[in-house]
Design a protein around this motif. Structure first.
Motif, PDB file in Angstrom:
ATOM      1  N   PRO A 139       0.848  -1.194   0.000  1.00  0.00           N
ATOM      2  CA  PRO A 139       0.000   0.000   0.000  1.00  0.00           C
ATOM      3  C   PRO A 139       0.881   1.240   0.000  1.00  0.00           C
ATOM      4  N   LEU A 140       0.481   2.268  -0.731  1.00  0.00           N
ATOM      5  CA  LEU A 140       1.332   3.439  -0.929  1.00  0.00           C
ATOM      6  C   LEU A 140       0.683   4.713  -0.396  1.00  0.00           C
ATOM      7  N   GLY A 141       1.489   5.747  -0.323  1.00  0.00           N
ATOM      8  CA  GLY A 141       1.014   7.021   0.173  1.00  0.00           C
ATOM      9  C   GLY A 141       1.819   7.541   1.347  1.00  0.00           C
ATOM     10  N   ARG A 142       2.942   6.880   1.640  1.00  0.00           N
ATOM     11  CA  ARG A 142       3.834   7.377   2.700  1.00  0.00           C
ATOM     12  C   ARG A 142       4.446   8.705   2.270  1.00  0.00           C
ATOM     13  N   ARG A 143       4.793   9.526   3.265  1.00  0.00           N
ATOM     14  CA  ARG A 143       5.528  10.754   2.991  1.00  0.00           C
ATOM     15  C   ARG A 143       6.863  10.692   3.707  1.00  0.00           C
ATOM     16  N   ASP A 144       7.790  11.530   3.274  1.00  0.00           N
ATOM     17  CA  ASP A 144       9.162  11.476   3.767  1.00  0.00           C
ATOM     18  C   ASP A 144       9.351  12.322   5.016  1.00  0.00           C
ATOM     19  N   GLY A 145      10.126  11.785   5.957  1.00  0.00           N
ATOM     20  CA  GLY A 145      10.406  12.495   7.186  1.00  0.00           C
ATOM     21  C   GLY A 145      11.418  13.609   6.995  1.00  0.00           C
ATOM     22  N   LEU A 146      11.440  14.526   7.949  1.00  0.00           N
ATOM     23  CA  LEU A 146      12.328  15.683   7.900  1.00  0.00           C
ATOM     24  C   LEU A 146      13.461  15.582   8.906  1.00  0.00           C
ATOM     25  N   ILE A 147      13.409  14.560   9.756  1.00  0.00           N
ATOM     26  CA  ILE A 147      14.374  14.431  10.844  1.00  0.00           C
ATOM     27  C   ILE A 147      15.086  13.091  10.758  1.00  0.00           C
ATOM     28  N   SER A 148      16.393  13.106  10.993  1.00  0.00           N
ATOM     29  CA  SER A 148      17.179  11.885  11.004  1.00  0.00           C
ATOM     30  C   SER A 148      18.317  12.046  12.003  1.00  0.00           C
ATOM     31  N   ARG A 149      18.280  11.243  13.062  1.00  0.00           N
ATOM     32  CA  ARG A 149      19.279  11.375  14.120  1.00  0.00           C
ATOM     33  C   ARG A 149      19.933  10.022  14.412  1.00  0.00           C
ATOM     34  N   ALA A 150      21.246  10.001  14.399  1.00  0.00           N
ATOM     35  CA  ALA A 150      21.969   8.768  14.711  1.00  0.00           C
ATOM     36  C   ALA A 150      21.635   8.282  16.109  1.00  0.00           C
ATOM     37  N   SER A 151      21.405   9.201  17.016  1.00  0.00           N
ATOM     38  CA  SER A 151      21.127   8.844  18.408  1.00  0.00           C
ATOM     39  C   SER A 151      19.819   8.074  18.575  1.00  0.00           C
ATOM     40  N   GLU A 152      18.949   8.132  17.579  1.00  0.00           N
ATOM     41  CA  GLU A 152      17.661   7.449  17.666  1.00  0.00           C
ATOM     42  C   GLU A 152      17.681   6.071  17.007  1.00  0.00           C
ATOM     43  N   ALA A 153      18.805   5.681  16.445  1.00  0.00           N
ATOM     44  CA  ALA A 153      18.886   4.417  15.710  1.00  0.00           C
ATOM     45  C   ALA A 153      19.048   3.226  16.658  1.00  0.00           C
TER      46      ALA A 153
END
Length: 318
Positions: A139-153
């Motif tokens: 199923p499609l319709g996802r949108r892209d996030g604006l945040i990316s943090r190594a500490s959250e991986a």
């Protein structure tokens, strides 16, 4: 109809953080009707020449969805090297070039329409199909996030015991069956000696190996991985790494799981029972079960509507 029933079930079960109702198999029917065909063509071009990319792209999808949901945050680059892709567990993630190529082709055909998050989900599915693995609806319709943090991986560690693994999956709305089924993706995976050497050479600090491992398997691993080896690769499904099948479960049942997290599947009644049900079963349910679990994985904490954005390039916010 089967997918609609699954989505309804997911809603009833209260899958954590999922916006099920706004994902649609026909999401791009009007704005980019060739979207799936474009992604599939690019994926086939890459994976047919480098079949090992199938496992890599499947892993990319998993790693993306487990951190901030399936929002392509894993793909973002940071000048300070502090994005998700810079975190230790993600340094070995590969296959970005496939996603970038598919996204570039989509931008030429339908600029600003198809999200990187949807591309990641599609290439994972199509890559597995190339190596004759199971198909599943995306199923499609996802949108892209604006945040990316190594500490959250904070991804599931290969060293986790069974209770911790179950909790990690439950926190993402995935149940114990999903845990053992998705672990089956290791049937096409490879890792490095760096992640297994302690287990086979110095498990308790006394020069011993993990007693939960088959001694013959330990001997085979030691031939492949010398104590100082860190970069050499090792198959996660010994004897069947190029084929998407149930052999992984047979290996785990024989105490030949590469990671602690593989062996841990024998320490829970439900996961052990599933493994035993797949071993030597001519009518295995694994392909169907894997398809169902992948649909659930692809819906974790998705961004939809006006949340996030549709990136022009997957490595950078607009």
């Amino acid at each position: 109809m089967a997918l609609k029933n699954l989505l309804a079930l997911v809603v009833l079960l209260g899958l954590v953080g999922v916006s099920v109702s706004v994902l649609d198999l026909d999401f791009y029917r009007h704005k980019c009707p060739d979207a799936e065909a474009i992604v599939r063509k690019i994926t086939i071009q890459y994976v047919s020449h480098r079949p090992s990319l199938a496992a890599a792209l499947l892993r990319m999808h998993f790693h993306d969805c487990f951190v901030r949901g399936c929002d392509a945050s894993l793909l973002l680059k940071s000048a300070n090297k502090d994005a998700e892709r810079d975190a230790g567990p993600n340094l070995s993630v590969r296959g970005y070039e496939v996603v970038d190529a598919a996204k570039a082709a989509l931008e030429k055909k339908c600029p600003g329409v198809v999200s990187c998050a949807d591309v990641v989900a599609l290439v994972a599915r199509d890559a597995v199909i190339v190596i004759r693995g199971p198909w599943w609806p995306v199923p499609l319709g996802r949108r892209d996030g604006l945040i990316s943090r190594a500490s959250e991986a904070n991804l599931p560690s290969p060293f986790l015991p069974i209770d911790a693994l179950k909790k990690t999956f439950a926190d993402k709305g995935l149940n114990t069956k999903d845990l053992v089924v998705l672990s089956g993706a290791h049937t096409i995976g490879i890792s490095s000696c760096a992640l297994v050497n302690v287990r086979i050479y110095n498990f308790t600090g006394n020069g011993d190996f993990d007693p939960s491992m088959n001694p013959s398997y330990v001997r085979a691993l030691k031939k492949r991985c010398k104590p100082t080896d860190v970069g050499k690769s090792v198959d996660m499904d010994p004897g069947s790494v190029k084929k998407f099948d149930t052999h992984y479960f047979k290996a785990v049942a024989q105490k030949k799981g590469l990671f602690v997290s593989d062996s841990a599947l024998l320490n829970d009644f439900e996961t052990k029972s599933y493994i035993e049900s797949q071993v030597g079963n001519a009518e295995s349910s694994f392909n169907k079960d894997f398809s169902d679990s992948m649909v659930k994985l692809g819906m974790i904490e998705v961004l939809t509507g006006t949340n996030g954005e549709i990136r022009k390039k997957c490595a950078f916010v607009n």
